[in-house]
Design a protein around this motif. Structure first.
Motif, PDB file in Angstrom:
ATOM      1  N   GLY A  43     -30.268 -20.980  -5.745  1.00 46.42           N
ATOM      2  CA  GLY A  43     -30.326 -21.369  -4.328  1.00 46.42           C
ATOM      3  C   GLY A  43     -31.338 -22.449  -4.001  1.00 46.42           C
ATOM      4  O   GLY A  43     -31.547 -22.761  -2.835  1.00 46.42           O
ATOM      5  N   ALA A  44     -31.994 -23.039  -5.020  1.00 41.36           N
ATOM      6  CA  ALA A  44     -33.034 -24.029  -4.715  1.00 41.36           C
ATOM      7  C   ALA A  44     -32.462 -25.393  -4.381  1.00 41.36           C
ATOM      8  O   ALA A  44     -33.141 -26.241  -3.810  1.00 41.36           O
ATOM      9  N   SER A  45     -31.209 -25.623  -4.732  1.00 43.65           N
ATOM     10  CA  SER A  45     -30.645 -26.969  -4.591  1.00 43.65           C
ATOM     11  C   SER A  45     -29.181 -26.877  -4.184  1.00 43.65           C
ATOM     12  O   SER A  45     -28.590 -25.788  -4.189  1.00 43.65           O
ATOM     13  N   GLY A  65     -33.373 -17.151  -5.971  1.00 39.69           N
ATOM     14  CA  GLY A  65     -33.815 -17.202  -7.367  1.00 39.69           C
ATOM     15  C   GLY A  65     -33.298 -18.470  -8.013  1.00 39.69           C
ATOM     16  O   GLY A  65     -32.142 -18.845  -7.798  1.00 39.69           O
ATOM     17  N   ASP A  66     -34.147 -19.123  -8.806  1.00 40.22           N
ATOM     18  CA  ASP A  66     -33.725 -20.376  -9.440  1.00 40.22           C
ATOM     19  C   ASP A  66     -34.728 -20.697 -10.556  1.00 40.22           C
ATOM     20  O   ASP A  66     -35.779 -20.062 -10.659  1.00 40.22           O
ATOM     21  N   VAL A  67     -34.381 -21.692 -11.382  1.00 35.23           N
ATOM     22  CA  VAL A  67     -35.340 -22.147 -12.398  1.00 35.23           C
ATOM     23  C   VAL A  67     -36.115 -23.363 -11.915  1.00 35.23           C
ATOM     24  O   VAL A  67     -37.123 -23.728 -12.513  1.00 35.23           O
ATOM     25  N   HIS A  95     -38.963 -17.241  -9.263  1.00 38.24           N
ATOM     26  CA  HIS A  95     -38.407 -17.863 -10.467  1.00 38.24           C
ATOM     27  C   HIS A  95     -37.443 -16.886 -11.127  1.00 38.24           C
ATOM     28  O   HIS A  95     -37.768 -15.712 -11.335  1.00 38.24           O
ATOM     29  N   CYS A  96     -36.261 -17.373 -11.475  1.00 37.73           N
ATOM     30  CA  CYS A  96     -35.290 -16.509 -12.169  1.00 37.73           C
ATOM     31  C   CYS A  96     -34.339 -17.371 -12.970  1.00 37.73           C
ATOM     32  O   CYS A  96     -33.599 -18.190 -12.405  1.00 37.73           O
ATOM     33  N   ASP A  97     -34.407 -17.205 -14.276  1.00 43.77           N
ATOM     34  CA  ASP A  97     -33.403 -17.838 -15.137  1.00 43.77           C
ATOM     35  C   ASP A  97     -32.259 -16.825 -15.257  1.00 43.77           C
ATOM     36  O   ASP A  97     -32.444 -15.741 -15.820  1.00 43.77           O
ATOM     37  N   ALA A 125     -23.625 -15.403  -6.220  1.00 46.88           N
ATOM     38  CA  ALA A 125     -23.852 -15.836  -7.611  1.00 46.88           C
ATOM     39  C   ALA A 125     -23.583 -17.327  -7.683  1.00 46.88           C
ATOM     40  O   ALA A 125     -22.467 -17.753  -7.955  1.00 46.88           O
ATOM     41  N   GLY A 126     -24.631 -18.117  -7.414  1.00 46.76           N
ATOM     42  CA  GLY A 126     -24.416 -19.556  -7.249  1.00 46.76           C
ATOM     43  C   GLY A 126     -24.944 -20.416  -8.374  1.00 46.76           C
ATOM     44  O   GLY A 126     -24.537 -21.576  -8.506  1.00 46.76           O
ATOM     45  N   ALA A 127     -25.853 -19.884  -9.217  1.00 50.27           N
ATOM     46  CA  ALA A 127     -26.465 -20.740 -10.245  1.00 50.27           C
ATOM     47  C   ALA A 127     -25.386 -21.278 -11.180  1.00 50.27           C
ATOM     48  O   ALA A 127     -24.498 -20.547 -11.604  1.00 50.27           O
ATOM     49  N   GLY A 128     -25.478 -22.560 -11.469  1.00 49.77           N
ATOM     50  CA  GLY A 128     -24.484 -23.137 -12.367  1.00 49.77           C
ATOM     51  C   GLY A 128     -24.947 -24.483 -12.894  1.00 49.77           C
ATOM     52  O   GLY A 128     -25.775 -25.162 -12.288  1.00 49.77           O
ATOM     53  N   ILE A 129     -24.443 -24.850 -14.054  1.00 54.29           N
ATOM     54  CA  ILE A 129     -24.714 -26.168 -14.625  1.00 54.29           C
ATOM     55  C   ILE A 129     -23.398 -26.732 -15.167  1.00 54.29           C
ATOM     56  O   ILE A 129     -22.437 -25.995 -15.365  1.00 54.29           O
ATOM     57  N   SER A 130     -23.398 -28.037 -15.395  1.00 53.45           N
ATOM     58  CA  SER A 130     -22.214 -28.665 -16.004  1.00 53.45           C
ATOM     59  C   SER A 130     -22.629 -29.266 -17.339  1.00 53.45           C
ATOM     60  O   SER A 130     -23.813 -29.277 -17.690  1.00 53.45           O
ATOM     61  N   LEU A 161     -23.598 -23.714 -26.196  1.00 56.93           N
ATOM     62  CA  LEU A 161     -22.872 -22.915 -25.200  1.00 56.93           C
ATOM     63  C   LEU A 161     -23.770 -22.527 -24.017  1.00 56.93           C
ATOM     64  O   LEU A 161     -23.679 -21.418 -23.478  1.00 56.93           O
ATOM     65  N   ARG A 162     -24.633 -23.462 -23.659  1.00 56.47           N
ATOM     66  CA  ARG A 162     -25.570 -23.227 -22.555  1.00 56.47           C
ATOM     67  C   ARG A 162     -24.814 -23.067 -21.222  1.00 56.47           C
ATOM     68  O   ARG A 162     -25.197 -22.271 -20.371  1.00 56.47           O
ATOM     69  N   VAL A 163     -23.730 -23.848 -21.065  1.00 55.46           N
ATOM     70  CA  VAL A 163     -22.974 -23.783 -19.805  1.00 55.46           C
ATOM     71  C   VAL A 163     -22.350 -22.397 -19.641  1.00 55.46           C
ATOM     72  O   VAL A 163     -22.390 -21.801 -18.563  1.00 55.46           O
ATOM     73  N   ALA A 165     -23.513 -19.714 -20.960  1.00 52.88           N
ATOM     74  CA  ALA A 165     -24.604 -18.752 -20.750  1.00 52.88           C
ATOM     75  C   ALA A 165     -24.981 -18.681 -19.268  1.00 52.88           C
ATOM     76  O   ALA A 165     -25.146 -17.593 -18.707  1.00 52.88           O
ATOM     77  N   VAL A 166     -25.114 -19.859 -18.630  1.00 51.91           N
ATOM     78  CA  VAL A 166     -25.535 -19.865 -17.213  1.00 51.91           C
ATOM     79  C   VAL A 166     -24.362 -19.465 -16.314  1.00 51.91           C
ATOM     80  O   VAL A 166     -24.481 -18.578 -15.460  1.00 51.91           O
ATOM     81  N   ASN A 167     -23.221 -20.128 -16.514  1.00 52.37           N
ATOM     82  CA  ASN A 167     -22.104 -19.976 -15.560  1.00 52.37           C
ATOM     83  C   ASN A 167     -21.321 -18.684 -15.746  1.00 52.37           C
ATOM     84  O   ASN A 167     -20.649 -18.253 -14.822  1.00 52.37           O
ATOM     85  N   ILE A 201     -19.390 -17.947  -6.889  1.00 48.43           N
ATOM     86  CA  ILE A 201     -19.126 -19.378  -6.705  1.00 48.43           C
ATOM     87  C   ILE A 201     -18.421 -19.868  -7.969  1.00 48.43           C
ATOM     88  O   ILE A 201     -19.041 -20.052  -9.017  1.00 48.43           O
ATOM     89  N   ALA A 202     -17.120 -20.046  -7.862  1.00 49.73           N
ATOM     90  CA  ALA A 202     -16.353 -20.590  -8.985  1.00 49.73           C
ATOM     91  C   ALA A 202     -16.245 -22.099  -8.769  1.00 49.73           C
ATOM     92  O   ALA A 202     -17.250 -22.765  -8.506  1.00 49.73           O
ATOM     93  N   SER A 203     -15.047 -22.627  -8.816  1.00 52.28           N
ATOM     94  CA  SER A 203     -14.892 -24.084  -8.713  1.00 52.28           C
ATOM     95  C   SER A 203     -13.403 -24.403  -8.744  1.00 52.28           C
ATOM     96  O   SER A 203     -12.584 -23.561  -9.140  1.00 52.28           O
ATOM     97  N   ILE A 204     -13.086 -25.625  -8.398  1.00 53.26           N
ATOM     98  CA  ILE A 204     -11.719 -26.112  -8.638  1.00 53.26           C
ATOM     99  C   ILE A 204     -11.434 -26.006 -10.147  1.00 53.26           C
ATOM    100  O   ILE A 204     -10.292 -25.802 -10.563  1.00 53.26           O
ATOM    101  N   PRO A 257     -26.563 -32.411  -7.139  1.00 53.45           N
ATOM    102  CA  PRO A 257     -27.094 -32.832  -8.439  1.00 53.45           C
ATOM    103  C   PRO A 257     -26.273 -32.368  -9.652  1.00 53.45           C
ATOM    104  O   PRO A 257     -26.404 -32.926 -10.746  1.00 53.45           O
ATOM    105  N   ILE A 258     -25.427 -31.366  -9.476  1.00 52.03           N
ATOM    106  CA  ILE A 258     -24.675 -30.865 -10.646  1.00 52.03           C
ATOM    107  C   ILE A 258     -23.654 -31.884 -11.138  1.00 52.03           C
ATOM    108  O   ILE A 258     -23.244 -31.866 -12.302  1.00 52.03           O
ATOM    109  N   LEU A 259     -23.223 -32.787 -10.288  1.00 51.73           N
ATOM    110  CA  LEU A 259     -22.176 -33.732 -10.681  1.00 51.73           C
ATOM    111  C   LEU A 259     -22.763 -34.825 -11.556  1.00 51.73           C
ATOM    112  O   LEU A 259     -23.648 -35.563 -11.114  1.00 51.73           O
TER     113      LEU A 259
END
Ligand SMILES: NC(=O)c1ccc[n+]([C@@H]2O[C@H](COP(=O)([O-])OP(=O)(O)OC[C@H]3O[C@@H](n4cnc5c(N)ncnc54)[C@H](O)[C@@H]3O)[C@@H](O)[C@H]2O)c1
Length: 382
Positions: A43-45, A65-67, A95-97, A125-130, A161-163, A165-167, A201-204, A257-259
Protein backbone atom coordinates in the motif's frame (compact mmCIF):
# COMPACT_ATOMS: atom_id res chain seq x y z
CA UNK A 1 -31.42 -28.44 -20.93
CA UNK A 2 -31.65 -24.86 -19.67
CA UNK A 3 -29.25 -23.70 -16.97
CA UNK A 4 -31.04 -23.69 -13.60
CA UNK A 5 -32.15 -20.24 -12.45
CA UNK A 6 -31.10 -18.48 -9.25
CA UNK A 7 -34.52 -19.33 -7.77
CA UNK A 8 -33.77 -23.05 -8.07
CA UNK A 9 -32.92 -24.31 -4.53
CA UNK A 10 -30.29 -26.62 -6.10
CA UNK A 11 -28.63 -23.73 -7.91
CA UNK A 12 -24.85 -23.77 -7.47
CA UNK A 13 -24.98 -19.96 -7.56
CA UNK A 14 -26.99 -19.99 -4.34
CA UNK A 15 -24.93 -22.78 -2.80
CA UNK A 16 -21.70 -20.80 -3.19
CA UNK A 17 -23.35 -17.59 -1.96
CA UNK A 18 -22.57 -15.72 -5.17
CA UNK A 19 -24.24 -12.34 -5.65
CA UNK A 20 -25.62 -11.28 -9.06
CA UNK A 21 -23.29 -9.55 -11.57
CA UNK A 22 -22.33 -6.05 -10.44
CA UNK A 23 -24.12 -3.14 -12.08
CA UNK A 24 -21.51 -0.41 -11.87
CA UNK A 25 -23.94 2.23 -13.11
CA UNK A 26 -25.75 2.01 -9.77
CA UNK A 27 -24.64 4.19 -6.84
CA UNK A 28 -23.28 2.60 -3.67
CA UNK A 29 -23.08 3.74 -0.08
CA UNK A 30 -19.62 4.86 1.06
CA UNK A 31 -20.76 5.49 4.63
CA UNK A 32 -20.00 1.80 5.34
CA UNK A 33 -16.30 2.70 5.09
CA UNK A 34 -16.48 4.77 8.27
CA UNK A 35 -14.76 2.90 11.08
CA UNK A 36 -13.71 -0.07 8.96
CA UNK A 37 -10.24 -1.40 9.75
CA UNK A 38 -8.54 -2.20 6.44
CA UNK A 39 -5.16 -3.88 5.98
CA UNK A 40 -3.44 -3.20 2.64
CA UNK A 41 -0.31 -5.02 1.48
CA UNK A 42 1.80 -3.16 -1.07
CA UNK A 43 0.00 0.00 0.00
CA UNK A 44 2.96 2.41 -0.05
CA UNK A 45 2.71 3.19 -3.74
CA UNK A 46 0.49 3.09 -6.82
CA UNK A 47 -2.98 1.55 -6.51
CA UNK A 48 -2.66 0.61 -2.83
CA UNK A 49 -1.64 4.16 -1.91
CA UNK A 50 -4.49 5.58 -4.01
CA UNK A 51 -6.98 3.32 -2.20
CA UNK A 52 -5.51 4.39 1.15
CA UNK A 53 -5.90 8.11 0.30
CA UNK A 54 -9.52 7.59 -0.75
CA UNK A 55 -10.56 5.34 2.14
CA UNK A 56 -8.81 7.55 4.72
CA UNK A 57 -11.02 10.41 3.52
CA UNK A 58 -14.05 8.18 4.14
CA UNK A 59 -13.11 7.48 7.74
CA UNK A 60 -11.44 4.06 7.53
CA UNK A 61 -8.60 2.89 9.76
CA UNK A 62 -5.65 1.78 7.63
CA UNK A 63 -2.76 -0.56 8.29
CA UNK A 64 -0.32 -0.50 5.39
CA UNK A 65 2.41 -3.07 4.85
CA UNK A 66 5.13 -2.72 2.22
CA UNK A 67 8.87 -3.09 1.62
CA UNK A 68 9.27 0.52 0.56
CA UNK A 69 9.59 2.06 4.02
CA UNK A 70 10.32 5.59 2.80
CA UNK A 71 7.17 5.76 0.67
CA UNK A 72 5.13 4.02 3.38
CA UNK A 73 6.13 6.54 6.09
CA UNK A 74 5.63 9.47 3.71
CA UNK A 75 2.16 8.23 2.84
CA UNK A 76 1.18 7.91 6.50
CA UNK A 77 2.40 11.47 7.17
CA UNK A 78 0.42 12.71 4.15
CA UNK A 79 -2.77 10.93 5.23
CA UNK A 80 -2.49 12.16 8.81
CA UNK A 81 -2.18 15.75 7.56
CA UNK A 82 -5.35 15.55 5.47
CA UNK A 83 -8.08 17.81 6.92
CA UNK A 84 -10.72 15.11 6.34
CA UNK A 85 -8.79 12.57 8.42
CA UNK A 86 -9.60 12.65 12.12
CA UNK A 87 -6.94 12.21 14.85
CA UNK A 88 -8.91 9.15 16.08
CA UNK A 89 -8.35 7.30 12.82
CA UNK A 90 -5.64 4.63 12.94
CA UNK A 91 -3.29 5.26 10.02
CA UNK A 92 -0.12 3.25 10.27
CA UNK A 93 2.68 1.71 8.25
CA UNK A 94 4.70 -1.39 9.04
CA UNK A 95 7.53 -2.93 7.07
CA UNK A 96 6.33 -6.22 5.57
CA UNK A 97 7.85 -8.31 2.85
CA UNK A 98 4.86 -10.37 1.73
CA UNK A 99 7.11 -13.29 0.78
CA UNK A 100 8.00 -13.60 4.47
CA UNK A 101 5.42 -15.52 6.49
CA UNK A 102 6.69 -14.05 9.76
CA UNK A 103 6.48 -10.49 8.37
CA UNK A 104 2.88 -11.08 7.35
CA UNK A 105 1.92 -12.73 10.64
CA UNK A 106 3.40 -9.70 12.45
CA UNK A 107 1.55 -7.26 10.16
CA UNK A 108 -1.82 -8.92 10.82
CA UNK A 109 -1.14 -9.08 14.57
CA UNK A 110 -0.22 -5.38 14.60
CA UNK A 111 -3.35 -4.54 12.61
CA UNK A 112 -5.61 -6.40 15.05
CA UNK A 113 -4.00 -4.85 18.10
CA UNK A 114 -4.13 -1.31 16.62
CA UNK A 115 -7.71 -1.63 15.37
CA UNK A 116 -10.19 0.21 17.62
CA UNK A 117 -12.39 -2.92 17.53
CA UNK A 118 -9.43 -5.33 17.86
CA UNK A 119 -10.57 -6.93 14.62
CA UNK A 120 -10.17 -6.57 10.87
CA UNK A 121 -13.01 -5.68 8.49
CA UNK A 122 -11.20 -5.84 5.17
CA UNK A 123 -7.93 -7.04 3.69
CA UNK A 124 -6.51 -5.96 0.34
CA UNK A 125 -3.81 -8.21 -1.16
CA UNK A 126 -2.18 -5.57 -3.31
CA UNK A 127 1.60 -6.12 -3.21
CA UNK A 128 2.92 -7.05 -6.61
CA UNK A 129 5.89 -6.78 -8.94
CA UNK A 130 6.43 -7.34 -12.65
CA UNK A 131 9.35 -8.79 -14.59
CA UNK A 132 12.06 -6.35 -15.57
CA UNK A 133 13.45 -6.14 -19.08
CA UNK A 134 11.78 -6.90 -22.37
CA UNK A 135 11.93 -9.61 -25.00
CA UNK A 136 14.69 -7.75 -26.91
CA UNK A 137 16.73 -7.36 -23.74
CA UNK A 138 19.51 -9.90 -23.18
CA UNK A 139 21.29 -7.94 -20.44
CA UNK A 140 22.02 -9.76 -17.15
CA UNK A 141 19.74 -7.32 -15.29
CA UNK A 142 16.71 -8.52 -17.24
CA UNK A 143 14.81 -11.08 -15.17
CA UNK A 144 12.47 -12.36 -17.86
CA UNK A 145 11.51 -15.98 -17.29
CA UNK A 146 11.58 -16.73 -21.02
CA UNK A 147 15.16 -15.49 -21.48
CA UNK A 148 17.24 -18.31 -19.92
CA UNK A 149 21.04 -18.00 -19.81
CA UNK A 150 23.01 -19.15 -22.86
CA UNK A 151 24.37 -22.18 -20.98
CA UNK A 152 22.74 -24.20 -18.23
CA UNK A 153 24.52 -26.89 -16.23
CA UNK A 154 24.25 -28.36 -12.75
CA UNK A 155 25.89 -25.28 -11.22
CA UNK A 156 23.42 -22.84 -12.81
CA UNK A 157 21.00 -21.52 -10.19
CA UNK A 158 17.29 -22.05 -10.82
CA UNK A 159 15.30 -19.11 -12.17
CA UNK A 160 14.61 -16.74 -9.26
CA UNK A 161 10.81 -16.83 -9.67
CA UNK A 162 10.68 -13.66 -7.58
CA UNK A 163 7.48 -12.51 -9.33
CA UNK A 164 5.72 -15.74 -8.39
CA UNK A 165 6.99 -15.40 -4.82
CA UNK A 166 5.54 -11.89 -4.38
CA UNK A 167 2.43 -12.11 -6.57
CA UNK A 168 1.37 -15.63 -5.68
CA UNK A 169 3.02 -16.93 -2.50
CA UNK A 170 2.65 -13.48 -0.92
CA UNK A 171 -1.03 -13.31 -1.87
CA UNK A 172 -1.61 -16.87 -0.62
CA UNK A 173 -0.07 -15.95 2.75
CA UNK A 174 -2.22 -12.80 2.90
CA UNK A 175 -5.36 -14.76 2.02
CA UNK A 176 -4.61 -17.49 4.55
CA UNK A 177 -4.13 -14.93 7.31
CA UNK A 178 -7.23 -13.05 6.18
CA UNK A 179 -9.29 -16.24 6.44
CA UNK A 180 -8.00 -16.63 10.00
CA UNK A 181 -8.40 -13.04 11.21
CA UNK A 182 -11.45 -11.72 9.38
CA UNK A 183 -14.02 -13.95 11.09
CA UNK A 184 -12.74 -13.06 14.58
CA UNK A 185 -15.40 -11.04 16.32
CA UNK A 186 -14.57 -7.58 17.60
CA UNK A 187 -14.49 -6.89 21.32
CA UNK A 188 -18.01 -7.22 22.71
CA UNK A 189 -18.11 -3.61 23.88
CA UNK A 190 -17.38 -2.16 20.46
CA UNK A 191 -19.93 -1.23 17.85
CA UNK A 192 -19.04 -3.40 14.89
CA UNK A 193 -20.04 -4.09 11.34
CA UNK A 194 -20.82 -7.63 10.29
CA UNK A 195 -19.14 -7.32 6.91
CA UNK A 196 -15.80 -9.06 6.30
CA UNK A 197 -14.05 -8.72 2.98
CA UNK A 198 -10.95 -10.00 1.17
CA UNK A 199 -10.04 -8.16 -2.02
CA UNK A 200 -7.51 -9.81 -4.32
CA UNK A 201 -5.72 -7.51 -6.78
CA UNK A 202 -5.25 -9.57 -9.92
CA UNK A 203 -4.83 -7.97 -13.34
CA UNK A 204 -5.89 -8.07 -16.95
CA UNK A 205 -2.95 -10.52 -17.03
CA UNK A 206 -5.12 -12.85 -14.95
CA UNK A 207 -7.51 -13.10 -17.88
CA UNK A 208 -5.36 -12.78 -20.98
CA UNK A 209 -1.62 -13.32 -21.51
CA UNK A 210 0.79 -10.39 -21.53
CA UNK A 211 3.56 -11.38 -23.97
CA UNK A 212 6.96 -10.75 -22.39
CA UNK A 213 5.49 -11.04 -18.87
CA UNK A 214 5.25 -14.82 -18.65
CA UNK A 215 5.88 -15.16 -14.94
CA UNK A 216 3.63 -12.18 -14.19
CA UNK A 217 0.85 -13.68 -16.37
CA UNK A 218 1.23 -17.05 -14.63
CA UNK A 219 1.08 -15.39 -11.21
CA UNK A 220 -2.03 -13.37 -12.01
CA UNK A 221 -3.82 -16.34 -13.61
CA UNK A 222 -3.04 -18.18 -10.38
CA UNK A 223 -4.52 -15.32 -8.33
CA UNK A 224 -7.70 -15.65 -10.39
CA UNK A 225 -7.68 -19.38 -9.66
CA UNK A 226 -7.32 -18.57 -5.98
CA UNK A 227 -10.21 -16.12 -6.24
CA UNK A 228 -12.46 -18.61 -8.04
CA UNK A 229 -11.77 -21.30 -5.48
CA UNK A 230 -12.04 -19.06 -2.41
CA UNK A 231 -15.20 -17.26 -3.42
CA UNK A 232 -17.06 -20.54 -3.20
CA UNK A 233 -15.70 -21.56 0.19
CA UNK A 234 -14.45 -18.56 2.19
CA UNK A 235 -17.89 -17.88 3.64
CA UNK A 236 -17.96 -21.40 5.11
CA UNK A 237 -14.97 -20.60 7.37
CA UNK A 238 -17.34 -20.00 10.24
CA UNK A 239 -20.98 -20.50 10.98
CA UNK A 240 -21.08 -18.22 13.98
CA UNK A 241 -18.97 -15.23 12.94
CA UNK A 242 -19.48 -12.79 10.03
CA UNK A 243 -19.20 -14.40 6.61
CA UNK A 244 -16.18 -13.51 4.48
CA UNK A 245 -16.78 -12.03 1.06
CA UNK A 246 -14.05 -12.53 -1.55
CA UNK A 247 -13.85 -10.32 -4.63
CA UNK A 248 -11.15 -9.57 -7.19
CA UNK A 249 -10.04 -6.56 -9.17
CA UNK A 250 -8.46 -6.93 -12.60
CA UNK A 251 -7.05 -3.61 -13.75
CA UNK A 252 -5.81 -3.02 -17.27
CA UNK A 253 -2.73 -0.76 -17.50
CA UNK A 254 -2.60 2.11 -15.01
CA UNK A 255 0.43 4.37 -14.97
CA UNK A 256 2.12 3.34 -11.70
CA UNK A 257 5.76 2.41 -10.95
CA UNK A 258 5.06 -1.29 -11.61
CA UNK A 259 4.82 -0.70 -15.36
CA UNK A 260 8.19 -1.16 -17.05
CA UNK A 261 9.13 1.50 -19.58
CA UNK A 262 8.68 -1.10 -22.34
CA UNK A 263 5.02 -1.53 -21.35
CA UNK A 264 4.39 2.21 -21.55
CA UNK A 265 6.09 2.23 -24.97
CA UNK A 266 4.00 -0.70 -26.22
CA UNK A 267 0.86 1.11 -25.07
CA UNK A 268 1.67 4.27 -27.05
CA UNK A 269 -1.49 5.34 -28.82
CA UNK A 270 -3.65 2.80 -27.00
CA UNK A 271 -5.99 3.50 -24.12
CA UNK A 272 -5.01 3.48 -20.48
CA UNK A 273 -7.17 2.95 -17.44
CA UNK A 274 -8.35 5.91 -15.39
CA UNK A 275 -6.98 5.60 -11.86
CA UNK A 276 -10.29 7.10 -10.67
CA UNK A 277 -12.15 4.11 -12.18
CA UNK A 278 -9.87 1.64 -10.39
CA UNK A 279 -10.35 3.45 -7.07
CA UNK A 280 -14.10 3.55 -7.64
CA UNK A 281 -14.34 -0.17 -8.50
CA UNK A 282 -12.23 -1.19 -5.49
CA UNK A 283 -14.25 1.09 -3.20
CA UNK A 284 -17.52 -0.38 -4.48
CA UNK A 285 -16.27 -3.90 -3.72
CA UNK A 286 -15.11 -2.95 -0.23
CA UNK A 287 -18.11 -0.78 0.66
CA UNK A 288 -21.00 -2.84 -0.71
CA UNK A 289 -21.57 -5.89 1.50
CA UNK A 290 -23.98 -7.22 -1.09
CA UNK A 291 -21.20 -7.98 -3.60
CA UNK A 292 -19.95 -11.52 -3.05
CA UNK A 293 -17.66 -13.53 -5.34
CA UNK A 294 -17.38 -11.01 -8.16
CA UNK A 295 -14.37 -9.90 -10.23
CA UNK A 296 -14.29 -6.47 -11.83
CA UNK A 297 -12.16 -5.69 -14.85
CA UNK A 298 -11.23 -2.00 -15.05
CA UNK A 299 -9.97 -0.82 -18.43
CA UNK A 300 -10.06 2.12 -20.80
CA UNK A 301 -13.56 3.37 -21.38
CA UNK A 302 -15.17 1.88 -24.46
CA UNK A 303 -18.43 2.74 -26.15
CA UNK A 304 -21.29 0.37 -25.36
CA UNK A 305 -24.64 -0.24 -26.97
CA UNK A 306 -27.64 -2.09 -25.63
CA UNK A 307 -28.27 -5.44 -27.27
CA UNK A 308 -30.08 -8.69 -26.60
CA UNK A 309 -28.69 -12.17 -26.09
CA UNK A 310 -30.95 -15.17 -26.62
CA UNK A 311 -30.05 -16.74 -23.28
CA UNK A 312 -29.05 -13.75 -21.18
CA UNK A 313 -31.66 -11.23 -22.25
CA UNK A 314 -30.65 -7.54 -22.34
CA UNK A 315 -26.86 -7.09 -22.47
CA UNK A 316 -24.41 -4.28 -23.09
CA UNK A 317 -21.98 -4.97 -25.92
CA UNK A 318 -18.77 -3.20 -26.86
CA UNK A 319 -18.68 -1.22 -30.07
CA UNK A 320 -15.76 0.30 -31.91
CA UNK A 321 -14.62 3.88 -31.53
CA UNK A 322 -13.31 3.27 -28.06
CA UNK A 323 -13.02 6.27 -25.72
CA UNK A 324 -15.00 8.55 -28.03
CA UNK A 325 -18.70 9.31 -27.97
CA UNK A 326 -20.95 10.57 -25.21
CA UNK A 327 -19.85 10.00 -21.62
CA UNK A 328 -23.01 8.12 -20.62
CA UNK A 329 -22.40 5.53 -23.34
CA UNK A 330 -18.87 4.77 -22.16
CA UNK A 331 -17.98 2.02 -19.74
CA UNK A 332 -14.64 1.14 -18.14
CA UNK A 333 -15.65 -1.41 -15.46
CA UNK A 334 -16.94 -4.87 -16.31
CA UNK A 335 -18.02 -7.88 -14.27
CA UNK A 336 -15.59 -10.51 -15.56
CA UNK A 337 -17.45 -13.71 -14.77
CA UNK A 338 -20.93 -12.26 -15.10
CA UNK A 339 -22.64 -15.55 -15.72
CA UNK A 340 -20.03 -18.24 -15.37
CA UNK A 341 -21.74 -20.24 -12.64
CA UNK A 342 -25.01 -20.16 -14.55
CA UNK A 343 -23.17 -21.25 -17.71
CA UNK A 344 -21.08 -24.04 -16.20
CA UNK A 345 -23.82 -25.06 -13.86
CA UNK A 346 -25.42 -27.48 -16.27
CA UNK A 347 -22.12 -29.30 -16.64
CA UNK A 348 -21.46 -29.34 -12.90
CA UNK A 349 -24.99 -30.53 -12.19
CA UNK A 350 -24.82 -33.33 -14.79
CA UNK A 351 -21.36 -34.39 -13.69
CA UNK A 352 -22.33 -34.61 -10.03
CA UNK A 353 -25.47 -36.47 -11.04
CA UNK A 354 -23.32 -38.99 -12.95
CA UNK A 355 -20.96 -39.43 -9.99
CA UNK A 356 -23.89 -39.97 -7.62
CA UNK A 357 -25.36 -42.49 -10.05
CA UNK A 358 -22.13 -44.52 -9.99
CA UNK A 359 -22.34 -44.53 -6.20
CA UNK A 360 -25.94 -45.70 -6.25
CA UNK A 361 -25.19 -48.50 -8.70
CA UNK A 362 -22.16 -49.68 -6.70
CA UNK A 363 -24.18 -49.62 -3.49
CA UNK A 364 -22.91 -50.69 -0.04
CA UNK A 365 -21.07 -53.68 -1.49
CA UNK A 366 -19.05 -51.42 -3.75
CA UNK A 367 -18.39 -49.01 -0.87
CA UNK A 368 -17.03 -51.75 1.43
CA UNK A 369 -14.97 -53.31 -1.38
CA UNK A 370 -13.40 -49.90 -2.26
CA UNK A 371 -12.69 -49.21 1.41
CA UNK A 372 -10.94 -52.56 1.98
CA UNK A 373 -8.95 -52.06 -1.20
CA UNK A 374 -7.93 -48.50 -0.17
CA UNK A 375 -6.86 -49.63 3.33
CA UNK A 376 -5.05 -52.89 2.54
CA UNK A 377 -4.26 -53.33 -1.15
CA UNK A 378 -3.80 -49.91 -2.77
CA UNK A 379 -0.21 -49.31 -3.89
CA UNK A 380 -0.71 -46.21 -6.06
CA UNK A 381 0.19 -45.97 -9.72
CA UNK A 382 3.93 -46.19 -10.27
N1 LIG B 1 -0.49 -0.58 -12.58
C1 LIG B 1 -1.05 -1.45 -13.38
O1 LIG B 1 -1.13 -1.26 -14.59
C2 LIG B 1 -1.64 -2.71 -12.81
C3 LIG B 1 -2.50 -3.43 -13.63
C4 LIG B 1 -3.03 -4.61 -13.14
C5 LIG B 1 -2.73 -5.04 -11.87
N2 LIG B 1 -1.88 -4.31 -11.10
C6 LIG B 1 -1.59 -4.86 -9.78
O2 LIG B 1 -1.85 -3.91 -8.79
C7 LIG B 1 -1.03 -4.17 -7.65
C8 LIG B 1 -0.38 -2.87 -7.24
O3 LIG B 1 0.51 -2.46 -8.27
P1 LIG B 1 0.74 -0.93 -8.60
O4 LIG B 1 0.33 -0.69 -10.00
O5 LIG B 1 0.16 -0.10 -7.56
O6 LIG B 1 2.32 -0.89 -8.60
P2 LIG B 1 3.32 -0.22 -7.54
O7 LIG B 1 4.66 -0.70 -7.92
O8 LIG B 1 3.08 1.22 -7.46
O9 LIG B 1 2.84 -0.88 -6.16
C9 LIG B 1 3.23 -2.15 -5.76
C10 LIG B 1 3.63 -2.08 -4.30
O10 LIG B 1 3.97 -3.38 -3.87
C11 LIG B 1 5.13 -3.23 -3.05
N3 LIG B 1 5.88 -4.49 -2.99
C12 LIG B 1 6.67 -5.06 -3.93
N4 LIG B 1 7.20 -6.19 -3.47
C13 LIG B 1 6.74 -6.34 -2.20
C14 LIG B 1 6.94 -7.32 -1.20
N5 LIG B 1 7.74 -8.38 -1.39
N6 LIG B 1 6.29 -7.16 -0.02
C15 LIG B 1 5.49 -6.10 0.18
N7 LIG B 1 5.27 -5.14 -0.72
C16 LIG B 1 5.89 -5.26 -1.90
C17 LIG B 1 5.95 -2.14 -3.72
O11 LIG B 1 6.91 -1.59 -2.85
C18 LIG B 1 4.84 -1.17 -4.09
O12 LIG B 1 4.59 -0.26 -3.04
C19 LIG B 1 -0.05 -5.24 -8.08
O13 LIG B 1 -0.49 -6.49 -7.59
C20 LIG B 1 -0.13 -5.22 -9.57
O14 LIG B 1 0.20 -6.46 -10.14
C21 LIG B 1 -1.33 -3.16 -11.53
Amino acid sequence: MAAPSRDDPWSVVNMVDLSPPVDCSKPYDTSTLVGKTILITGGASGLGAAFARHWAKHGSHLIIGDVNDRLGEELVAELRSMPSVSPEQVITYQHCDVTSWTDQVALFQAAVSLSPTRSLDAVVAGAGISESGNLMDSSPSATLFDRPPATIDASTPPPPLRVLAVNLTGVMYTSHLALHHLPRRPEPSSSHQEDRHLLLIASIAGLIPLPGQTEYTASKHAVMGLFRALRGTAWTTTTTAPRIRVNALCPYFVDTPILPRSAIAVLAGAGQTDLADVIDAATRLVADAGIRGRALLVGPKVRVVDGTDEALGPVRVVEGEAWRGEEERRQGVWDVYGHDYERVETFVWRYLWALNMIRTVKGWTGFVRDLVWACFYRRGTR
